[in-house]
Design an enzyme around this catalytic site. Sequence first.
Site, PDB file in Angstrom:
ATOM      1  N   LYS A  22     -15.367  -4.252  -0.557  1.00  0.00           N
ATOM      2  CA  LYS A  22     -14.942  -3.228   0.410  1.00  0.00           C
ATOM      3  C   LYS A  22     -14.844  -1.864  -0.284  1.00  0.00           C
ATOM      4  O   LYS A  22     -15.378  -0.882   0.206  1.00  0.00           O
ATOM      5  CB  LYS A  22     -13.570  -3.604   0.994  1.00  0.00           C
ATOM      6  N   ASN A  23     -14.158  -1.844  -1.435  1.00  0.00           N
ATOM      7  CA  ASN A  23     -13.896  -0.554  -2.075  1.00  0.00           C
ATOM      8  C   ASN A  23     -15.121   0.059  -2.745  1.00  0.00           C
ATOM      9  O   ASN A  23     -15.071   1.201  -3.190  1.00  0.00           O
ATOM     10  CB  ASN A  23     -12.740  -0.682  -3.076  1.00  0.00           C
ATOM     11  N   CYS A 117       1.108   5.836   4.578  1.00  0.00           N
ATOM     12  CA  CYS A 117       0.864   4.498   5.111  1.00  0.00           C
ATOM     13  C   CYS A 117       1.958   3.582   4.600  1.00  0.00           C
ATOM     14  O   CYS A 117       2.854   4.022   3.880  1.00  0.00           O
ATOM     15  CB  CYS A 117      -0.515   3.988   4.715  1.00  0.00           C
ATOM     16  N   ARG A 122       1.013   8.564  -0.330  1.00  0.00           N
ATOM     17  CA  ARG A 122      -0.406   8.712  -0.628  1.00  0.00           C
ATOM     18  C   ARG A 122      -0.980  10.088  -0.247  1.00  0.00           C
ATOM     19  O   ARG A 122      -1.826  10.200   0.640  1.00  0.00           O
ATOM     20  CB  ARG A 122      -1.211   7.587   0.048  1.00  0.00           C
ATOM     21  N   ASP A 306      -3.838  -4.046  -6.245  1.00  0.00           N
ATOM     22  CA  ASP A 306      -4.332  -4.785  -5.082  1.00  0.00           C
ATOM     23  C   ASP A 306      -4.199  -6.303  -5.232  1.00  0.00           C
ATOM     24  O   ASP A 306      -4.501  -7.044  -4.295  1.00  0.00           O
ATOM     25  CB  ASP A 306      -5.808  -4.420  -4.810  1.00  0.00           C
ATOM     26  N   ARG A 398      -9.305  -6.002   7.759  1.00  0.00           N
ATOM     27  CA  ARG A 398      -9.777  -4.780   7.101  1.00  0.00           C
ATOM     28  C   ARG A 398     -10.461  -5.125   5.775  1.00  0.00           C
ATOM     29  O   ARG A 398     -11.326  -4.368   5.324  1.00  0.00           O
ATOM     30  CB  ARG A 398      -8.607  -3.848   6.815  1.00  0.00           C
TER      31      ARG A 398
HETATM   32  C1  UD1 Z   1      -7.765   3.102  -4.136  1.00  0.00           C
HETATM   33  C2  UD1 Z   1      -8.175   1.822  -3.454  1.00  0.00           C
HETATM   34  C3  UD1 Z   1      -6.951   0.943  -3.202  1.00  0.00           C
HETATM   35  C4  UD1 Z   1      -6.182   0.726  -4.501  1.00  0.00           C
HETATM   36  C5  UD1 Z   1      -5.889   2.044  -5.204  1.00  0.00           C
HETATM   37  C6  UD1 Z   1      -5.300   1.864  -6.590  1.00  0.00           C
HETATM   38  C7  UD1 Z   1     -10.135   2.385  -2.178  1.00  0.00           C
HETATM   39  C8  UD1 Z   1     -10.717   2.646  -0.831  1.00  0.00           C
HETATM   40  N1  UD1 Z   1      -8.821   2.144  -2.204  1.00  0.00           N
HETATM   41  O1  UD1 Z   1      -6.887   3.805  -3.261  1.00  0.00           O
HETATM   42  O2  UD1 Z   1      -7.400  -0.302  -2.689  1.00  0.00           O
HETATM   43  O3  UD1 Z   1      -4.943   0.102  -4.213  1.00  0.00           O
HETATM   44  O4  UD1 Z   1      -7.117   2.802  -5.365  1.00  0.00           O
HETATM   45  O5  UD1 Z   1      -6.136   1.076  -7.372  1.00  0.00           O
HETATM   46  O6  UD1 Z   1     -10.821   2.352  -3.172  1.00  0.00           O
HETATM   47  N2  UD1 Z   1      -2.288  10.242  -5.578  1.00  0.00           N
HETATM   48  C9  UD1 Z   1      -1.711  11.497  -5.419  1.00  0.00           C
HETATM   49  N3  UD1 Z   1      -2.510  12.515  -4.955  1.00  0.00           N
HETATM   50  C10 UD1 Z   1      -3.834  12.323  -4.641  1.00  0.00           C
HETATM   51  C11 UD1 Z   1      -4.402  11.053  -4.827  1.00  0.00           C
HETATM   52  C12 UD1 Z   1      -3.605  10.023  -5.292  1.00  0.00           C
HETATM   53  O7  UD1 Z   1      -0.525  11.684  -5.680  1.00  0.00           O
HETATM   54  O8  UD1 Z   1      -4.492  13.297  -4.235  1.00  0.00           O
HETATM   55  C13 UD1 Z   1      -1.443   9.113  -6.069  1.00  0.00           C
HETATM   56  C14 UD1 Z   1      -1.272   8.010  -5.022  1.00  0.00           C
HETATM   57  O9  UD1 Z   1      -0.242   8.309  -4.106  1.00  0.00           O
HETATM   58  C15 UD1 Z   1      -0.974   6.801  -5.884  1.00  0.00           C
HETATM   59  C16 UD1 Z   1      -1.824   7.076  -7.135  1.00  0.00           C
HETATM   60  O10 UD1 Z   1      -2.123   8.470  -7.124  1.00  0.00           O
HETATM   61  O11 UD1 Z   1       0.384   6.778  -6.232  1.00  0.00           O
HETATM   62  C17 UD1 Z   1      -3.116   6.310  -7.215  1.00  0.00           C
HETATM   63  O12 UD1 Z   1      -3.770   6.389  -5.962  1.00  0.00           O
HETATM   64  P1  UD1 Z   1      -5.359   6.337  -5.812  1.00  0.00           P
HETATM   65  O13 UD1 Z   1      -5.958   5.773  -7.053  1.00  0.00           O
HETATM   66  O14 UD1 Z   1      -5.824   7.671  -5.365  1.00  0.00           O
HETATM   67  O15 UD1 Z   1      -5.497   5.297  -4.625  1.00  0.00           O
HETATM   68  P2  UD1 Z   1      -6.606   5.351  -3.519  1.00  0.00           P
HETATM   69  O16 UD1 Z   1      -7.803   5.990  -4.089  1.00  0.00           O
HETATM   70  O17 UD1 Z   1      -6.024   5.890  -2.251  1.00  0.00           O
END
Ligand code: UD1
Length: 419
Positions: A22-23, A117, A122, A306, A398
């Site tokens: 998925k990712n 969420c 996030r 995850d 999902r």
């Molecule tokens: C992706 C994965 C999700 C997985 C996560 C962590 C996808 C579609 N989803 O989510 O399944 O659980 O990586 O491995 O690939 N953060 C900020 N600001 C930002 C972006 C992130 O503060 O602009 C923080 C987030 O709140 C979180 C951390 O950084 O605490 C890591 O998040 P991130 O790696 O960005 O997760 P996703 O990319 O949303």
Amino acid sequence: MYKLVIQGGNALHGTIKTSGSKNSSLPILFASILADEPITLTNTPHLSDISTTLRLLMDMGGEFILESDNSLFIDSSKLTNLVADYELVKTMRASILVLGPMLAKYGEAKVSLPGGCAIGTRPVNLHLKALEELGATIEVKNGYIYAKAKKLIGTEICFNQVTVTATENIIMAATLAQGTTTINNAAQEPEISDLCNCLNKMGAKISGIGTSTVTIEGVKNLNGITYSVCPDRIEAGTYLIAAAITGGSITVTNIHPQSMRSIIGKLIETGADIKTEKDTITLDMKGKRPKAVNIKTGTYPNFPTDMQAQFTALNSIADGHSTITETIFENRFMHIPELSRMGADLTLEGNTVVCKGVKSITGAHLMATDLRASASLVLAGLAAKNTTTIERVYHLDRGYETIEEKLKSLGAQIKRVQD
Ligand code: UD1
């Protein structure tokens, strides 16, 4: 609304073919915006997050044909509506991945802010800051991100926090930027490598793939290709636990074991006998009760957040005490009260769950709250002695393709029923 009804207590045995990731599929689908021609993806999973992405791309003028053999022909090369609307974005946070490609290809984008969420706030501040560093003007008003850039200009970017989708967004944006972009402190998840390999096949010039320093030399255009999406390591990990938690044995095929080292390491610590080959993993619990394992989530190659909820289910019935520490998301514990209702002995202390393994848990009426929390409830239901009912299974759809069919083929008693 559908619910799952599980009659637990059966040891699971058999072979499962892992679905496409998925990712990986999500960013690659959004990368189709960058190409001047259609692309064909094989090994894409049939999941509701994939349908949401396709609806979003269609809303903007894209077209697709989905074949029953999991291949997907997608043409997002000539978008006519550069708006990602709230109605779709609110259902899937990964929709933010539309921003980088739209901006790079068309010089503008209007994308709804995804919002928080169940697992945390996030924010997307790191996506926006890095796009500004590439020369975009960004304004956030009325819940939408308005981004503009005549031409993105390559630069040096350093993320102050490791983030998966922001790394992907910036890699995609930088492929069509003028000049070279270097991303420092990039996330190193295998799904990002898969995206980069796909982009390079399309004609991008990305190096440092799979490391924390990724360099992207901008090119003028990207081409149509056929690409096979990598297997889903989180799905595979979930089925390995399904066998481990029930004392069974399983072979998972179509998987890259090297991308699952931290998960496999923890399963070995539980007492499981594990053998890996080029694209298979075999786990045999030999009817034993698993031993409790301590878990601390981290960025790849550390233990994935995850898989945290699924290991919490395993530890709930394991022999011994354990701690499970979540370092990525601040609120990824929605499964704890539900597992406790089944008789698990779990106490939340800050970002750590203290778990005292109990010999058995009992079935209960449960509510699924998010994707991986739902998976942990299914696993607990498989281990419980009597009936478990799980509401709101749309969370599972999902990220798990035909979950009840796959579990049934391993000997689970599970059915989907409508309210
Ligand atoms: C992706 C994965 C999700 C997985 C996560 C962590 C996808 C579609 N989803 O989510 O399944 O659980 O990586 O491995 O690939 N953060 C900020 N600001 C930002 C972006 C992130 O503060 O602009 C923080 C987030 O709140 C979180 C951390 O950084 O605490 C890591 O998040 P991130 O790696 O960005 O997760 P996703 O990319 O949303």
